[in-house]
Design an enzyme around this catalytic site. Structure first.
Site, PDB file in Angstrom:
ATOM      1  CG  ASP A  84     -31.307 -37.078  73.207  1.00 44.35           C
ATOM      2  OD1 ASP A  84     -31.489 -38.154  72.619  1.00 44.35           O
ATOM      3  OD2 ASP A  84     -31.004 -36.020  72.619  1.00 44.35           O
TER       4      ASP A  84
ATOM      5  CD  GLU B   3     -32.537 -34.110  69.318  1.00 37.52           C
ATOM      6  OE1 GLU B   3     -31.468 -33.836  69.895  1.00 37.52           O
ATOM      7  OE2 GLU B   3     -32.638 -34.986  68.427  1.00 37.52           O
ATOM      8  CD  GLU B   4     -32.064 -37.316  65.915  1.00 35.58           C
ATOM      9  OE1 GLU B   4     -31.040 -36.659  65.668  1.00 35.58           O
ATOM     10  OE2 GLU B   4     -32.082 -38.303  66.679  1.00 35.58           O
TER      11      GLU B   4
ATOM     12  CG  HIS C 240     -35.374 -36.468  70.507  1.00 35.23           C
ATOM     13  ND1 HIS C 240     -35.369 -37.285  69.393  1.00 35.23           N
ATOM     14  CD2 HIS C 240     -34.129 -36.574  71.049  1.00 35.23           C
ATOM     15  CE1 HIS C 240     -34.183 -37.858  69.266  1.00 35.23           C
ATOM     16  NE2 HIS C 240     -33.411 -37.448  70.261  1.00 35.23           N
TER      17      HIS C 240
ATOM     18  CG  HIS D 228     -27.877 -39.889  64.026  1.00 40.65           C
ATOM     19  ND1 HIS D 228     -27.455 -38.587  63.923  1.00 40.65           N
ATOM     20  CD2 HIS D 228     -28.799 -39.891  65.028  1.00 40.65           C
ATOM     21  CE1 HIS D 228     -28.095 -37.836  64.804  1.00 40.65           C
ATOM     22  NE2 HIS D 228     -28.911 -38.615  65.487  1.00 40.65           N
TER      23      HIS D 228
ATOM     24  CG  ASP E 128     -30.699 -40.395  68.885  1.00 40.42           C
ATOM     25  OD1 ASP E 128     -31.413 -39.671  69.616  1.00 40.42           O
ATOM     26  OD2 ASP E 128     -29.938 -39.960  68.019  1.00 40.42           O
TER      27      ASP E 128
END
Length: 507
Positions: free
Chosen positions: A346, A314-315, A269, A448, A281
């Site tokens: 990922d 994706e998130e 992603h 995140h 990420d």
């Protein structure tokens, strides 16, 4: 409730790009048609260069590369430019999604405090200030909370209060749905206390899935949850922004050689979380995949076509990959069957990394209930683990959970595996022995978060995994016989059908 999706597929020319590919090194000379040559061609310097570009993009676009933002569009322009410079035709596959700006969680009294938080995907909108009521929470390390999983957990819940619920035991959506039914005005979900790291796993990143929740729902860290649970008179504010419809897209590119009825597919992603640049990420997976595509284009002849996917949104709930597979199911199921296997990358550069391979053979982790493992997945896993064994690289299993972009593929019978260096969970002592780093600390303490930047990515992990991705790409491009019994092109003497990069029949 998910908004209806539409199919609109269009390629964009280089003339429309807003970002150049300055700094991208040229493809390696020669014909890297075996594992050793391909691994030499895919250098960690080149992968890091792509990550530097993603960091610059985030810096110029409000600090992130999230779906539906200018940062994502600039990231896609960059990837498309690099792919087209390498000779690929790139398709943008558009879809609509529900866009929501980041929200807020703060304690109003007794001590005004602003917390790092994530608005749950699928949350209702609203701005709520009310007293907090904890729901069957368990404080302390190593807990196994089922807070909010049962309607009975909310017996006597004061209508209008904010429900403080702990992660664990069931879907986030089930917890929020039970809270709304009990009369909660908003929900705060906090993490479990299963690490000694100061942030205790960082804020929960929740997706509510199939549940139709109309009240604001947000995730916070374990320590924030402890803070909000004491004293009992805590008043908090939860804000979730209004939802609007936006459009985003996947990027799809395919090699121009190799049989198109036995396609090897690799994906990562491209979008990141709102909270930061998203360099690990998942800039890491996207960068390693991008450089592999650049070098694979130098191979003069491939037996199987290789299709590269850079997924959008994706998130926000695996939206891009789900859309791609659902579109094939609805419009070209025969082409779905032509995908020999799918490999997912990922987070492959976590700073406190493990070298994890999806555990398709369940030798360490039983797959969760309801997660299928299609035939050929074990053999796809073996491509990665056999490679690591051959070069003396330690590795460990990571759960075959379906909680990334391979989910839609395995649900529809396509074998899959992939690599993962870890997110918010703590590294074990055994993994410290194998890979170094620090046990008891999250694989990526910046998961995140604003700290997921170029300074907090492991070059060593990127080097190890880039080699593995390069090996898998060229190995499967030459043969998928161990996975599905199919040999190289031309054995039957019959022409293969021609499909474009999205899997649609070409005109």
């Amino acid at each position: 409730m998910r908004a209806p999706r539409r199919s609109a597929i269009a390629g964009l020319a280089l003339a429309g790009l807003t970002l150049t590919t300055i700094g991208v090194g040229p493809a390696q000379a020669g014909n890297p048609n075996n594992s050793a040559k391909m691994r030499k061609a895919v250098t960690v310097d080149a992968v890091m260069n792509h990550l530097e570009q993603f960091q610059e993009i985030a810096d110029a676009n409000d600090g992130n590369r999230a779906a539906g933002t200018s940062g994502y569009d600039a990231s896609a322009d960059y990837v498309q430019g690099v792919l087209e410079a390498a000779g690929y035709e790139v398709t943008r596959q558009y879809f609509e999604f529900e866009y929501q700006e980041p929200g807020e969680v703060e304690q109003i009294s007794p001590t005004p405090t602003q917390y790092v938080s994530n608005t749950a995907t699928g949350s209702g909108a609203g701005d709520v200030t009310a007293q907090v009521t904890a729901v069957d929470i368990q404080l302390g390390l190593g807990n196994t909370s089922t807070s909010g999983c049962q309607e009975s957990d909310f017996a006597g819940f004061p209508v209008g209060n904010i429900a403080l619920i702990q992660r664990g035991g069931c879907d986030f959506g089930a917890k929020a749905d039970n809270a709304e039914a009990a009369g909660a005005s908003a929900v705060i979900i906090f993490n479990q206390g299963n690490t000694t790291a100061d942030d205790r796993n960082g804020p929960v990143n929740a997706t509510l899935g199939k549940y139709d929740v109309n009240i604001p729902v947000a995730g916070v860290s374990y320590l924030a949850g402890v803070d909000l649970s004491d004293p009992a008179t805590t008043v908090a504010r939860v804000y979730a922004a209004p939802i609007e419809m936006r459009e985003t897209y996947n990027l799809i590119a395919q090699t121009d050689t190799g049989r198109t009825d036995n396609v090897v597919m690799l994906g990562a992603h491209l979008d990141g979380a709102f909270e930061g640049p998203g360099i690990n990420d998942n800039g890491s997976g996207a960068a390693a995949l991008l450089e592999t595509a650049v070098q694979l284009a130098e191979v003069k002849k491939l037996n199987n076509a290789v299709r590269f996917a850079f997924w959008g949104a994706e998130e926000l709930g695996l939206l891009g990959s789900n859309y791609y597979v659902e579109d094939l199911v609805a419009n070209n199921p025969a082409e779905l069957d032509n995908i020999a296997t799918y490999l997912n990358f990922d987070m492959v550069g976590s700073p406190n990394y493990k070298i994890g391979v999806y555990d398709a053979d369940q030798s360490t982790y039983p797959a969760p209930t309801g997660v299928p493992i299609p035939a050929g997945s074990i053999e796809t896993e073996d491509v990665l683990t056999d490679y690591f064994d051959s070069v003396g690289q330690p590795w460990v299993d990571t759960e075959f959970s379906g909680r990334s972009d391979y989910q839609a593929f395995i649900v529809n019978g396509i074998p899959a595996s992939g690599l993962f260096t870890g997110a918010e969970q703590p590294k074990t002592a055994a993994e410290q022995e194998l890979f170094g780093g620090q046990a008891g600390v999250a694989y990526d303490v910046n998961y995140h978060g604003a700290g997921d930047d170029i300074d907090n990515v492991s070059r060593e992990a990127l080097d190890i995994n880039s080699d593995a991705i390069a090996h898998a790409a060229i190995t499967l491009a030459m043969s998928t016989e161990t996975i599905n019994g199919k040999r190289s092109a031309g054995k039957s003497g019959k022409p293969h059908p021609k499909f474009d990069a999205t899997g649609r029949a070409a005109a």
